[in-house]
Design a protein around this motif. Structure first.
Motif, PDB file in Angstrom:
ATOM      1  N   ASP A 125      -4.336  24.760  61.140  1.00  0.00           N
ATOM      2  CA  ASP A 125      -3.924  25.075  59.767  1.00  0.00           C
ATOM      3  C   ASP A 125      -3.403  23.814  59.095  1.00  0.00           C
ATOM      4  N   ASP A 126      -2.813  22.948  59.907  1.00  0.00           N
ATOM      5  CA  ASP A 126      -2.213  21.703  59.412  1.00  0.00           C
ATOM      6  C   ASP A 126      -2.319  20.644  60.480  1.00  0.00           C
ATOM      7  N   ASP A 133       3.795  22.796  64.775  1.00  0.00           N
ATOM      8  CA  ASP A 133       4.208  21.449  64.349  1.00  0.00           C
ATOM      9  C   ASP A 133       4.389  20.495  65.545  1.00  0.00           C
ATOM     10  N   PRO A 143      -6.820  16.615  56.437  1.00  0.00           N
ATOM     11  CA  PRO A 143      -7.005  17.467  55.262  1.00  0.00           C
ATOM     12  C   PRO A 143      -8.461  17.346  54.773  1.00  0.00           C
TER      13      PRO A 143
END
Ligand code: ATP
Length: 340
Positions: free
Chosen positions: A57-58, A22, A71
Motif C-alpha cells: 500500500d505504501d 511501516d 509510488p
C-alpha cells in the motif's frame, strides 16, 4: 554509501489485517538478513513485496539504486533480477539436472556455458545428465540453488527454505547454502520462524511481530541487548526477574545485578539461564532436571519464583535438592515492569 537493498516504509493491509506495518530494512551487498518472527507476523508478505509478487500500500523497494517498487512504479518480478527459493526447492522430475538449471536462462546464456558454471559453483560439475531421482536430498537442493543462481540474480530471497528437511540434512544443507552464498558474494534475505536458524544464517536479523519490525541487529546484539521482553524470550531462553532499579543496579532475589540500561523503579531484568549458577545451599529447591548431552538445565524454585539455569556439564543435582543460586554474567538489560 547507501545499502544495496533497501525496503523503506513498507505497509500492506489485506482486508482488515495489517500484514506489514511501516517496516524499513536495509541489506549491504553480499550480506544476509534474516526475517525472524512467529507465524503470521508478515515475513512472507514482506518478502513477496521485495520480489514484486505483491504490491504494498505504501513504501519503496530499491536494489542497487534501481527503484523497483515506489509510488506509481512496479517493476514486474521477472525483470527485477531477484531470485526466490521456496520451501520445497522443487526440481522438474522429468528434466535432467542440466535442463533444470537451464530453465530460466536465455539460449545465449545456455550456449555460453552458464549451466556448467552454475553447477560448478555448487560443487556438482559433471552432474548435468543425472535425473532428480538419482540425487541425494542435499544434492537436489544444491541443483535447485544452481538453478536460482544461474540467471545471476542481484538478490536471493528464501522463504523457510530448510523447513521440509529432516533435522540432520537441515543442519548440513543450511551451512552449505549459506557458505556458498557468502563465497559468491550474494545478497540474501531468508525468512524463518526458527531462532537458531536465524542466528546461523544472518549477518543481521530483523525480528518481526504483528507486522512490525521490533529490532534489527546482529545476532549477538539481539541476544545480549533485546529491544523488548518479548524479543528477549523469542530469541532464546530468559528469566524475567523483577526488582528495583537504582543507580545502575537492580536489586533482585538473585542479588544486585549490574544494569546496561538506564531504568529506575520496579523493572524486570533479562537474565539468561547460562548466566546463573547453582551450588549446595538452602535458599532454593531443584524442581526439574534436564540433560541434553552437551549441557543440562535445572528449574530452581526460590520463594514464589522459578528460575531456569543452564550448566555446561552433566547434572549433579536431582529434583528435591536444596541449592543456592547466584548470578555470574554481564550487565543485564531491564525494562519497566509493564513492558511487553
Ligand atoms: P508464516 O510463517 O505462517 O508463513 P508470515 O509471518 O510469513 O507467517 P504472512 O504470510 O506474511 O506471515 O501473513 C501476515 C498476515 O497477513 C497474516 O495474518 C495472514 O493471514 C495475512 N495474509 C497474508 N496474505 C494474505 C492474503 N493474500 N489475503 C488475506 N490475508 C493475507
Amino acid at each position: 554509501m547507501s545499502a544495496y537493498l533497501q525496503a523503506m516504509s513498507i505497509s500492506k493491509t489485506f482486508d482488515d489485517v495489517v500484514a506489514v506495518n511501516d517496516v524499513s530494512l536495509m541489506v549491504d551487498e553480499g550480506k544476509s538478513l534474516v526475517l525472524l518472527g512467529p507465524s503470521g507476523c508478515g515475513k512472507t508478505t514482506l518478502l513477496r513485496i521485495i520480489a514484486g509478487l505483491e504490491l504494498p500500500d505504501d513504501g519503496r523497494v530499491v536494489v542497487a539504486r534501481d527503484v523497483l517498487t515506489g509510488p506509481d512504479l512496479h517493476v514486474p518480478p521477472e525483470l527485477r533480477r531477484i531470485g526466490m527459493v521456496f520451501q520445497d526447492w522443487a526440481l522438474f522430475p522429468h528434466m535432467d539436472v542440466a535442463r533444470n538449471v537451464a530453465f530460466g536462462l536465455t539460449k545465449d546464456e545456455v550456449k555460453s556455458g552458464r549451466v556448467d558454471e552454475a553447477l560448478g559453483m555448487v560443487g556438482l560439475a559433471g552432474y548435468g545428465n543425472r535425473y532428480p531421482d538419482e540425487l541425494s536430498g542435499g544434492q537436489a537442493q544444491r541443483v535447485a540453488l544452481a538453478r536460482a543462481l544461474a540467471p545471476r540474480p542481484r538478490v536471493m530471497l528464501f522463504d523457510e527454505p530448510f523447513s521440509n528437511l529432516d533435522s540432520e540434512l537441515r543442519a548440513q544443507v543450511r551451512i552449505e547454502v549459506s557458505t556458498l552464498l557468502r563465497e559468491v558474494g550474494m545478497t540474501s534475505i531468508y525468512v524463518t520462524h526458527d531462532q537458531e536458524e536465524a542466528f546461523l544464517l544472518g549477518d543481521a536479523v530483523a525480528v518481526m511481530r504483528d507486522g512490525r519490525l521490533l529490532q534489527n541487529g546482529t545476532p549477538s546484539e539481539i541476544y545480549s541487548n533485546p529491544a523488548t521482553p518479548w524479543v528477549a524470550t523469542f530469541v532464546g531462553e530468559a528469566n524475567l526477574v523483577v526488582g528495583e532499579a537504582h543507580n545502575g543496579l537492580i536489586a533482585t532475589a538473585l542479588g544486585a545485578l549490574p544494569l546496561s540500561t538506564l531504568v529506575r523503579g520496579t523493572c524486570k531484568a533479562v537474565v539468561r539461564p547460562e548466566h546463573l549458577m547453582v551450588e549446595d545451599g538452602s535458599a532454593g529447591t531443584i524442581t526439574a532436571v534436564d540433560f541434553f548431552g552437551h549441557d543440562s538445565s535445572y528449574r530452581v524454585a526460590v520463594d514464589d519464583a522459578t528460575y531456569l539455569v543452564r550448566v555446561a556439564a552433566a547434572p549433579r543435582f536431582r529434583p528435591g535438592d536444596k541449592v543456592s543460586i547466584s548470578y555470574a554474567g554481564p550487565e543485564v538489560v531491564a525494562f519497566p515492569e509493564t513492558a511487553a
